[in-house]
Design a protein around this motif. Structure first.
Motif, PDB file in Angstrom:
ATOM      1  N   GLY A   1      82.449 102.842  12.740  1.00 45.62           N
ATOM      2  CA  GLY A   1      82.146 101.483  13.062  1.00 45.62           C
ATOM      3  C   GLY A   1      80.705 101.550  13.356  1.00 45.62           C
ATOM      4  O   GLY A   1      80.284 100.426  13.923  1.00 45.62           O
ATOM      5  N   TRP A   2      79.964 102.570  13.237  1.00 44.87           N
ATOM      6  CA  TRP A   2      78.403 102.113  13.245  1.00 44.87           C
ATOM      7  C   TRP A   2      77.791 101.276  12.268  1.00 44.87           C
ATOM      8  O   TRP A   2      78.566 101.376  11.162  1.00 44.87           O
ATOM      9  CB  TRP A   2      77.730 103.781  13.489  1.00 44.87           C
ATOM     10  CG  TRP A   2      78.152 104.315  14.472  1.00 44.87           C
ATOM     11  CD1 TRP A   2      79.479 104.918  14.972  1.00 44.87           C
ATOM     12  CD2 TRP A   2      77.129 104.991  15.576  1.00 44.87           C
ATOM     13  NE1 TRP A   2      79.159 105.502  16.042  1.00 44.87           N
ATOM     14  CE2 TRP A   2      77.938 105.693  16.416  1.00 44.87           C
ATOM     15  CE3 TRP A   2      75.780 105.077  15.424  1.00 44.87           C
ATOM     16  CZ2 TRP A   2      77.389 106.331  17.415  1.00 44.87           C
ATOM     17  CZ3 TRP A   2      75.025 105.810  16.853  1.00 44.87           C
ATOM     18  CH2 TRP A   2      75.872 106.459  17.508  1.00 44.87           C
ATOM     19  N   THR A   3      76.878 100.733  12.578  1.00 47.95           N
ATOM     20  CA  THR A   3      76.073  99.841  11.503  1.00 47.95           C
ATOM     21  C   THR A   3      74.592 100.592  11.149  1.00 47.95           C
ATOM     22  O   THR A   3      74.189 101.046  12.118  1.00 47.95           O
ATOM     23  CB  THR A   3      75.870  98.546  12.114  1.00 47.95           C
ATOM     24  OG1 THR A   3      77.042  98.195  12.363  1.00 47.95           O
ATOM     25  CG2 THR A   3      75.046  97.792  11.034  1.00 47.95           C
ATOM     26  N   VAL A   4      74.458 100.527   9.970  1.00 40.51           N
ATOM     27  CA  VAL A   4      73.173 101.122   9.317  1.00 40.51           C
ATOM     28  C   VAL A   4      72.118  99.932   9.528  1.00 40.51           C
ATOM     29  O   VAL A   4      72.194  99.128   8.680  1.00 40.51           O
ATOM     30  CB  VAL A   4      73.147 101.626   7.985  1.00 40.51           C
ATOM     31  CG1 VAL A   4      71.692 102.016   7.350  1.00 40.51           C
ATOM     32  CG2 VAL A   4      73.990 102.955   8.090  1.00 40.51           C
TER      33      VAL A   4
ATOM     34  N   LEU B   1      70.432 103.279  13.524  1.00 35.48           N
ATOM     35  CA  LEU B   1      71.763 102.859  13.510  1.00 35.48           C
ATOM     36  C   LEU B   1      72.263 102.215  14.834  1.00 35.48           C
ATOM     37  O   LEU B   1      71.343 101.946  15.839  1.00 35.48           O
ATOM     38  CB  LEU B   1      72.625 104.116  13.392  1.00 35.48           C
ATOM     39  CG  LEU B   1      72.805 105.326  12.525  1.00 35.48           C
ATOM     40  CD1 LEU B   1      72.967 106.594  13.031  1.00 35.48           C
ATOM     41  CD2 LEU B   1      73.430 104.510  11.375  1.00 35.48           C
ATOM     42  N   GLN B   2      73.072 101.287  14.646  1.00 38.78           N
ATOM     43  CA  GLN B   2      73.699 100.570  15.955  1.00 38.78           C
ATOM     44  C   GLN B   2      75.148 101.158  15.959  1.00 38.78           C
ATOM     45  O   GLN B   2      75.829 100.819  15.117  1.00 38.78           O
ATOM     46  CB  GLN B   2      73.406  99.062  15.725  1.00 38.78           C
ATOM     47  CG  GLN B   2      72.102  98.482  15.951  1.00 38.78           C
ATOM     48  CD  GLN B   2      72.247  96.873  16.100  1.00 38.78           C
ATOM     49  OE1 GLN B   2      73.179  96.270  15.338  1.00 38.78           O
ATOM     50  NE2 GLN B   2      71.388  96.197  16.602  1.00 38.78           N
ATOM     51  N   PRO B   3      75.359 101.687  17.249  1.00 43.64           N
ATOM     52  CA  PRO B   3      76.782 102.090  17.409  1.00 43.64           C
ATOM     53  C   PRO B   3      77.625 100.726  17.543  1.00 43.64           C
ATOM     54  O   PRO B   3      77.186  99.680  17.926  1.00 43.64           O
ATOM     55  CB  PRO B   3      76.716 102.841  18.641  1.00 43.64           C
ATOM     56  CG  PRO B   3      75.016 103.198  18.931  1.00 43.64           C
ATOM     57  CD  PRO B   3      74.493 102.007  18.410  1.00 43.64           C
ATOM     58  N   PRO B   4      78.864 101.052  17.426  1.00 37.68           N
ATOM     59  CA  PRO B   4      80.025  99.950  17.896  1.00 37.68           C
ATOM     60  C   PRO B   4      79.846  99.553  19.360  1.00 37.68           C
ATOM     61  O   PRO B   4      79.080 100.012  20.084  1.00 37.68           O
ATOM     62  CB  PRO B   4      81.322 100.327  17.843  1.00 37.68           C
ATOM     63  CG  PRO B   4      80.890 102.124  17.699  1.00 37.68           C
ATOM     64  CD  PRO B   4      79.693 102.151  17.279  1.00 37.68           C
ATOM     65  N   ALA B   5      80.718  98.625  19.892  1.00 38.81           N
ATOM     66  CA  ALA B   5      80.589  97.935  21.292  1.00 38.81           C
ATOM     67  C   ALA B   5      80.725  98.856  22.348  1.00 38.81           C
ATOM     68  O   ALA B   5      81.285  99.997  22.022  1.00 38.81           O
ATOM     69  CB  ALA B   5      81.724  96.863  21.335  1.00 38.81           C
ATOM     70  N   PRO B   6      79.993  98.612  23.360  1.00 38.85           N
ATOM     71  CA  PRO B   6      79.013  97.502  23.812  1.00 38.85           C
ATOM     72  C   PRO B   6      77.981  97.513  22.888  1.00 38.85           C
ATOM     73  O   PRO B   6      77.192  98.151  22.739  1.00 38.85           O
ATOM     74  CB  PRO B   6      78.836  97.581  25.144  1.00 38.85           C
ATOM     75  CG  PRO B   6      78.729  99.100  25.389  1.00 38.85           C
ATOM     76  CD  PRO B   6      80.059  99.659  24.388  1.00 38.85           C
ATOM     77  N   ALA B   7      77.682  96.086  22.456  1.00 33.11           N
ATOM     78  CA  ALA B   7      76.596  96.098  21.461  1.00 33.11           C
ATOM     79  C   ALA B   7      75.128  96.014  22.220  1.00 33.11           C
ATOM     80  O   ALA B   7      75.038  95.957  23.534  1.00 33.11           O
ATOM     81  CB  ALA B   7      76.720  94.576  20.853  1.00 33.11           C
TER      82      ALA B   7
ATOM     83  N   ALA C   1      75.020 111.981   8.715  1.00 34.45           N
ATOM     84  CA  ALA C   1      75.259 111.333   9.613  1.00 34.45           C
ATOM     85  C   ALA C   1      75.529 109.709   9.414  1.00 34.45           C
ATOM     86  O   ALA C   1      76.276 108.962   9.993  1.00 34.45           O
ATOM     87  CB  ALA C   1      73.760 111.297  10.459  1.00 34.45           C
ATOM     88  N   GLN C   2      75.010 109.272   8.423  1.00 36.12           N
ATOM     89  CA  GLN C   2      75.311 107.885   7.977  1.00 36.12           C
ATOM     90  C   GLN C   2      76.471 108.001   7.386  1.00 36.12           C
ATOM     91  O   GLN C   2      77.248 106.728   7.851  1.00 36.12           O
ATOM     92  CB  GLN C   2      74.180 107.345   6.773  1.00 36.12           C
ATOM     93  CG  GLN C   2      74.331 105.961   6.028  1.00 36.12           C
ATOM     94  CD  GLN C   2      73.554 105.807   4.972  1.00 36.12           C
ATOM     95  OE1 GLN C   2      72.610 106.766   4.295  1.00 36.12           O
ATOM     96  NE2 GLN C   2      73.333 104.539   4.565  1.00 36.12           N
ATOM     97  N   GLN C   3      77.148 108.649   6.592  1.00 36.54           N
ATOM     98  CA  GLN C   3      78.242 108.498   6.107  1.00 36.54           C
ATOM     99  C   GLN C   3      79.211 108.756   6.902  1.00 36.54           C
ATOM    100  O   GLN C   3      80.514 107.972   7.028  1.00 36.54           O
ATOM    101  CB  GLN C   3      78.475 109.519   4.630  1.00 36.54           C
ATOM    102  CG  GLN C   3      77.653 109.196   3.561  1.00 36.54           C
ATOM    103  CD  GLN C   3      77.607 110.774   2.675  1.00 36.54           C
ATOM    104  OE1 GLN C   3      78.041 111.361   3.038  1.00 36.54           O
ATOM    105  NE2 GLN C   3      76.776 110.290   1.711  1.00 36.54           N
ATOM    106  N   THR C   4      79.097 109.656   8.029  1.00 32.98           N
ATOM    107  CA  THR C   4      80.256 109.838   8.971  1.00 32.98           C
ATOM    108  C   THR C   4      80.506 108.825  10.109  1.00 32.98           C
ATOM    109  O   THR C   4      81.435 108.466  10.350  1.00 32.98           O
ATOM    110  CB  THR C   4      80.032 111.285   9.775  1.00 32.98           C
ATOM    111  OG1 THR C   4      79.938 112.214   8.742  1.00 32.98           O
ATOM    112  CG2 THR C   4      80.857 111.540  10.683  1.00 32.98           C
ATOM    113  N   LEU C   5      79.036 108.229  10.536  1.00 28.74           N
ATOM    114  CA  LEU C   5      79.053 107.235  11.556  1.00 28.74           C
ATOM    115  C   LEU C   5      79.342 105.821  11.159  1.00 28.74           C
ATOM    116  O   LEU C   5      80.258 105.103  11.971  1.00 28.74           O
ATOM    117  CB  LEU C   5      77.860 107.108  12.400  1.00 28.74           C
ATOM    118  CG  LEU C   5      77.476 108.634  13.018  1.00 28.74           C
ATOM    119  CD1 LEU C   5      75.921 108.476  13.375  1.00 28.74           C
ATOM    120  CD2 LEU C   5      78.282 108.773  14.063  1.00 28.74           C
TER     121      LEU C   5
END
Length: 215
Positions: free
Chosen positions: A147-150, A162-168, A139-143
């Motif tokens: 554009g996701w942030t660990v 994790l934090q997904p990309p926008a909207p923040a 999951a970490q590698q794929t996301l």
């Protein structure tokens, strides 16, 4: 014939009146600005306005993306957990501004009115620890390539945030527990809703889970 006197007096009176009106206007504007700044200081930065239903659907997409990226072996929902759902949490969003500073000092808490964090959570069962560790690594590698942030990752406790990309503002928490579950919980940022969007009973979507595991 006696010449008419110069119209100096009316001109001076008019000038004085204009100056006085301008001064009053300046004071009024200054007072209005001061009151506005005071009100902002008291209430703090306002929370954004968001549709809770749209937010719930977005979180559903977030957790679905995590499930797909984990690429787990055959699993099933942990229905006995009783938390495979989408809900609105009004206790997660505190009031801002001066009152928040006071609360921090005295240890109090005042929730912001009509303000909620939307939360979706589910658990899957029958996942061994090695399988869970591998799933979170996938999951970490794929996301992150999407554009996701660990935010944090602990391979020892098998816990990934994790934090997904926008909207923040959204966060997704993925955690393994001693009962061989993987729990996935997505939480939105706090947002204010209007009365017609109030997330009461029946307003939010039905309890959710990865579409592969839905009844």
């Amino acid at each position: 014939m006696t010449p008419s006197p110069e119209p100096t007096t009316p001109y001076r009176w008019t000038t004085r009146r204009i100056a006085a009106i301008a001064a009053i206007a300046a004071v009024t504007v200054g007072l209005g600005i001061g009151l506005t700044l005071l009100a902002r200081a008291c209430s703090g930065k306002p929370y954004p306005v968001a549709d809770p239903v749209a937010t719930a659907h977005r979180l559903d997409d977030r957790t679905q993306a995590v499930y797909d990226a984990m690429a787990l072996p055959p699993v099933h929902l942990e229905t006995a957990w009783g938390q495979n759902d989408i809900s609105a949490d009004s206790s997660a969003c505190g009031i801002r501004g001066i009152q928040a500073r006071i609360d921090k000092v005295v240890g109090g808490w005042h929730p912001a009115p009509n303000t909620y964090a939307i939360i979706e959570g589910w658990k899957v069962a029958n996942v061994t620890r090695p399988a869970a560790q591998a799933a979170l690594q996938r999951a970490q590698q794929t996301l992150t390539t999407r554009g996701w942030t660990v935010v944090s990752y602990d391979p020892t406790s098998v816990h990934l945030v994790l934090q997904p990309p926008a909207p923040a503002g959204d966060t997704v928490d993925v955690a393994f527990d001693s009962l061989e579950h993987i729990g996935v919980t997505a939480t939105s940022e706090c947002a204010t809703v209007t009365s017609d969007l109030f997330p009461g009973t029946g307003t939010l979507p039905s309890p959710s889970a990865p579409f592969q595991l839905r009844n």
